[in-house]
Design an enzyme around this catalytic site. Sequence first.
Site, PDB file in Angstrom:
ATOM      1  N   GLN A 118      31.686  39.183  44.880  1.00  9.59           N
ATOM      2  CA  GLN A 118      32.560  40.463  45.249  1.00  9.59           C
ATOM      3  C   GLN A 118      33.199  40.797  43.947  1.00  9.59           C
ATOM      4  O   GLN A 118      34.228  39.906  43.609  1.00  9.59           O
ATOM      5  CB  GLN A 118      33.245  40.061  46.319  1.00  9.59           C
ATOM      6  CG  GLN A 118      33.750  41.522  46.929  1.00  9.59           C
ATOM      7  CD  GLN A 118      34.992  40.932  47.718  1.00  9.59           C
ATOM      8  OE1 GLN A 118      35.720  40.035  47.672  1.00  9.59           O
ATOM      9  NE2 GLN A 118      35.198  41.696  48.927  1.00  9.59           N
ATOM     10  N   SER A 121      38.552  42.699  42.796  1.00  4.14           N
ATOM     11  CA  SER A 121      40.113  42.541  42.159  1.00  4.14           C
ATOM     12  C   SER A 121      39.958  42.755  40.660  1.00  4.14           C
ATOM     13  O   SER A 121      38.869  42.279  39.898  1.00  4.14           O
ATOM     14  CB  SER A 121      40.254  41.482  42.597  1.00  4.14           C
ATOM     15  OG  SER A 121      40.472  41.226  44.147  1.00  4.14           O
ATOM     16  N   SER A 153      34.989  35.289  43.130  1.00 10.10           N
ATOM     17  CA  SER A 153      34.373  33.808  43.582  1.00 10.10           C
ATOM     18  C   SER A 153      32.905  33.702  43.577  1.00 10.10           C
ATOM     19  O   SER A 153      32.057  34.785  43.693  1.00 10.10           O
ATOM     20  CB  SER A 153      34.875  33.622  45.305  1.00 10.10           C
ATOM     21  OG  SER A 153      36.102  33.770  45.304  1.00 10.10           O
ATOM     22  N   GLU A 236      33.963  41.538  55.567  1.00 11.67           N
ATOM     23  CA  GLU A 236      34.560  40.415  54.832  1.00 11.67           C
ATOM     24  C   GLU A 236      35.870  39.713  56.109  1.00 11.67           C
ATOM     25  O   GLU A 236      35.754  38.499  56.342  1.00 11.67           O
ATOM     26  CB  GLU A 236      35.347  40.532  53.853  1.00 11.67           C
ATOM     27  CG  GLU A 236      36.316  39.592  53.164  1.00 11.67           C
ATOM     28  CD  GLU A 236      36.685  39.860  51.902  1.00 11.67           C
ATOM     29  OE1 GLU A 236      36.919  40.921  51.329  1.00 11.67           O
ATOM     30  OE2 GLU A 236      36.792  38.846  50.960  1.00 11.67           O
ATOM     31  N   GLU A 389      50.273  40.317  54.326  1.00  6.30           N
ATOM     32  CA  GLU A 389      51.072  41.335  54.025  1.00  6.30           C
ATOM     33  C   GLU A 389      50.405  42.506  54.396  1.00  6.30           C
ATOM     34  O   GLU A 389      50.606  43.606  55.034  1.00  6.30           O
ATOM     35  CB  GLU A 389      52.227  41.531  52.918  1.00  6.30           C
ATOM     36  CG  GLU A 389      53.118  40.175  52.873  1.00  6.30           C
ATOM     37  CD  GLU A 389      52.758  38.845  52.549  1.00  6.30           C
ATOM     38  OE1 GLU A 389      51.352  38.856  51.727  1.00  6.30           O
ATOM     39  OE2 GLU A 389      53.358  38.060  52.513  1.00  6.30           O
TER      40      GLU A 389
HETATM   41  C1  LIG Z   1      40.249  31.866  47.496  1.00  9.36           C
HETATM   42  C2  LIG Z   1      40.150  33.383  46.871  1.00  9.36           C
HETATM   43  C3  LIG Z   1      38.975  33.968  46.712  1.00  9.36           C
HETATM   44  C4  LIG Z   1      39.067  35.353  46.313  1.00  9.36           C
HETATM   45  N1  LIG Z   1      37.849  35.861  46.031  1.00  9.36           N
HETATM   46  C5  LIG Z   1      37.618  37.344  45.566  1.00  9.36           C
HETATM   47  C6  LIG Z   1      36.306  37.579  45.117  1.00  9.36           C
HETATM   48  O1  LIG Z   1      35.331  36.996  45.587  1.00  9.36           O
HETATM   49  N2  LIG Z   1      36.390  38.913  44.795  1.00  9.36           N
HETATM   50  C7  LIG Z   1      37.451  39.668  44.663  1.00  9.36           C
HETATM   51  O2  LIG Z   1      37.353  40.702  44.212  1.00  9.36           O
HETATM   52  N3  LIG Z   1      38.744  39.141  44.924  1.00  9.36           N
HETATM   53  C8  LIG Z   1      38.808  37.992  45.210  1.00  9.36           C
HETATM   54  N4  LIG Z   1      40.195  37.411  45.583  1.00  9.36           N
HETATM   55  C9  LIG Z   1      41.212  37.997  45.051  1.00  9.36           C
HETATM   56  C10 LIG Z   1      42.107  38.660  46.341  1.00  9.36           C
HETATM   57  O3  LIG Z   1      41.459  39.554  47.037  1.00  9.36           O
HETATM   58  C11 LIG Z   1      43.303  39.273  45.700  1.00  9.36           C
HETATM   59  O4  LIG Z   1      44.144  38.130  45.397  1.00  9.36           O
HETATM   60  C12 LIG Z   1      44.125  39.739  46.785  1.00  9.36           C
HETATM   61  O5  LIG Z   1      43.878  41.046  47.062  1.00  9.36           O
HETATM   62  C13 LIG Z   1      45.733  40.135  46.397  1.00  9.36           C
HETATM   63  O6  LIG Z   1      45.632  40.665  45.033  1.00  9.36           O
HETATM   64  P1  LIG Z   1      46.548  40.081  43.802  1.00  9.36           P
HETATM   65  O7  LIG Z   1      46.313  38.562  43.708  1.00  9.36           O
HETATM   66  O8  LIG Z   1      46.386  40.923  42.922  1.00  9.36           O
HETATM   67  O9  LIG Z   1      48.222  40.234  44.582  1.00  9.36           O
HETATM   68  P2  LIG Z   1      48.912  41.337  44.375  1.00  9.36           P
HETATM   69  O10 LIG Z   1      48.458  42.657  45.085  1.00  9.36           O
HETATM   70  O11 LIG Z   1      49.867  41.621  43.191  1.00  9.36           O
HETATM   71  O12 LIG Z   1      50.240  40.792  45.350  1.00  9.36           O
HETATM   72  C14 LIG Z   1      51.258  40.064  45.365  1.00  9.36           C
HETATM   73  C15 LIG Z   1      52.210  39.794  46.519  1.00  9.36           C
HETATM   74  O13 LIG Z   1      52.807  41.200  46.948  1.00  9.36           O
HETATM   75  C16 LIG Z   1      52.604  41.555  48.192  1.00  9.36           C
HETATM   76  N5  LIG Z   1      52.191  43.048  48.150  1.00  9.36           N
HETATM   77  C17 LIG Z   1      51.303  43.810  47.501  1.00  9.36           C
HETATM   78  N6  LIG Z   1      51.469  45.122  47.868  1.00  9.36           N
HETATM   79  C18 LIG Z   1      52.147  45.018  49.214  1.00  9.36           C
HETATM   80  C19 LIG Z   1      52.390  46.174  49.850  1.00  9.36           C
HETATM   81  N7  LIG Z   1      52.008  47.475  49.839  1.00  9.36           N
HETATM   82  N8  LIG Z   1      53.147  45.786  51.243  1.00  9.36           N
HETATM   83  C20 LIG Z   1      53.720  44.502  51.000  1.00  9.36           C
HETATM   84  N9  LIG Z   1      53.519  43.279  50.490  1.00  9.36           N
HETATM   85  C21 LIG Z   1      52.647  43.802  49.517  1.00  9.36           C
HETATM   86  C22 LIG Z   1      51.080  40.863  48.432  1.00  9.36           C
HETATM   87  O14 LIG Z   1      51.228  40.218  49.987  1.00  9.36           O
HETATM   88  C23 LIG Z   1      51.452  39.451  47.684  1.00  9.36           C
HETATM   89  O15 LIG Z   1      52.259  38.576  48.482  1.00  9.36           O
HETATM   90  C24 LIG Z   1      40.137  36.097  45.909  1.00  9.36           C
HETATM   91  C25 LIG Z   1      41.579  35.309  46.252  1.00  9.36           C
HETATM   92  C26 LIG Z   1      41.654  34.098  46.634  1.00  9.36           C
HETATM   93  C27 LIG Z   1      42.879  33.551  46.852  1.00  9.36           C
END
Ligand SMILES: Cc1cc2nc3c(=O)[nH]c(=O)nc-3n(C[C@H](O)[C@H](O)[C@H](O)COP(=O)(O)OP(=O)(O)OC[C@H]3O[C@@H](n4cnc5c(N)ncnc54)[C@H](O)[C@@H]3O)c2cc1C
Length: 426
Positions: A118, A121, A153, A236, A389
């Site tokens: 996928q 991100s 991933s 998903e 969240e």
């Molecule tokens: C084990 C694992 C596998 C993954 N695999 C994939 C994959 O295969 N493909 C892929 O594309 N992505 C993947 N991801 C990524 C995952 O989808 C993102 O990490 C996730 O969507 C959060 O985005 P970010 O890390 O940019 O955090 P951010 O969006 O920067 O968030 C940081 C913090 O702010 C909070 N926050 C942000 N916006 C808001 C809001 N509007 N209201 C309240 N709180 C908020 C969040 O909850 C979080 O605590 C994976 C992540 C993990 C941990």
Amino acid sequence: MTATEIDQRKLASSELREEVRAWLADNWDPDLEVTDWWRVVAEAGWTAPHFTPEQGGRGLHRRASATVRSAFAAYGALRPPGGLGLLMAAPTILTHGTPEQVERLVSPILDGRVAWCQLFSEPGAGSDLAGLTTRAVRDGDRWIINGQKVWSSQALESDYGMLLARTDLDRPKHHGISWIAFRLDQPGVTIRPLREMTGDAVFNEVFIDNAVCDDADLIGGEGNGWSVTQTTLYFERTGIGAGGAHAGFPDPGPKGGMIGRRAGDAALDPVPGGNLTLSVDDVRELARAHGRSDDPVIRQKIARLTTFTSLGAWNALRAKAEAARGGGQSVANIGKLAQTRIMKLAAEIALDILGADGMLGTPDGPGGGRYTHAFEFAPASSIYGGTDEIQRNIVGERSLGLPRDPNPDKDVPYGEVLRRSTTNGR
Ligand SMILES: Cc1cc2nc3c(=O)[nH]c(=O)nc-3n(C[C@H](O)[C@H](O)[C@H](O)COP(=O)(O)OP(=O)(O)OC[C@H]3O[C@@H](n4cnc5c(N)ncnc54)[C@H](O)[C@@H]3O)c2cc1C
């Protein structure tokens, strides 16, 4: 659900096990090469028994898939292929793809010939996924793609990515995005693994530099990617909610390590990803083995875990029923939250039982290190597939009718929003 309905479901599950066992008695051949075995399995509809027969399945309930796979394992047969292609790409393409796309892309997922990852991100677009900036620019009947993805991933072991790219900067944020079936083995694609705190390197960052896709690879048409993405995210979340994402399915595709092997040998491999999650049965068994079954605190925690597990299973059934009625998106969000709670609590109880031994995450530690590994992995469940969240925001806004976040740029061309934020020095 009434007690009678639960009994009927259990009966249906034991009948299904018997049906699978009878089919395996006639068809399992350990001397087949893995690809040939998986073709036989896919043709019989066992890879995705919850798909309709026209889609290559058997029209069974979604949870039938887990029953089928455990029946394969109990028989000693190599289980059907798994992977993110089966969990997300196949149902998305079946929902939004043309007959040509379904024919070309779904069959190789069902018989395990290709693996998918996928590519959603980006470094600047996670929770705010629609803020993605990977660009695809039309060049005749193909598209030239540039950008960067992260946390992808299994990208290193995959052949295709579910790629979101911006195909039109003149349209508002959620409208100029397309969902692309993106071939990873091509010039301009660089995949770099990232090490996680578990010690594994499942994640990757993916750099895309003048790579290409054909017009025919845009699923759901140009600019419709956001609605196609909702389907992918739904599958998903319901998959994770039903325990599907890490349920230990063999890896498909030429880089998954299975193809080319004798099926009977591959069937003896340990369950892949089996050390990432713990079930309520695992935890009960651990308590028994360590003489902690009578400990009132452990008992109380196991009772909570049992309750959460049952609620999660019933919620998955509710999601299915709601989906059949054409709704239920937020039931999927609740399911994902429930599964997160289960994973964290199960790992916490395991380490409570083990005490100081729980720090030994090495192969010579308890359970070959699986309890410690599950504990280290559990926090990830609050992040992948959308953070806790974000799940709560969706439930609040869509189910409870709470006010949405203000979005003054909703109708502004996204190119203009980006230009403005650059000018503001952001
Ligand atoms: C084990 C694992 C596998 C993954 N695999 C994939 C994959 O295969 N493909 C892929 O594309 N992505 C993947 N991801 C990524 C995952 O989808 C993102 O990490 C996730 O969507 C959060 O985005 P970010 O890390 O940019 O955090 P951010 O969006 O920067 O968030 C940081 C913090 O702010 C909070 N926050 C942000 N916006 C808001 C809001 N509007 N209201 C309240 N709180 C908020 C969040 O909850 C979080 O605590 C994976 C992540 C993990 C941990």
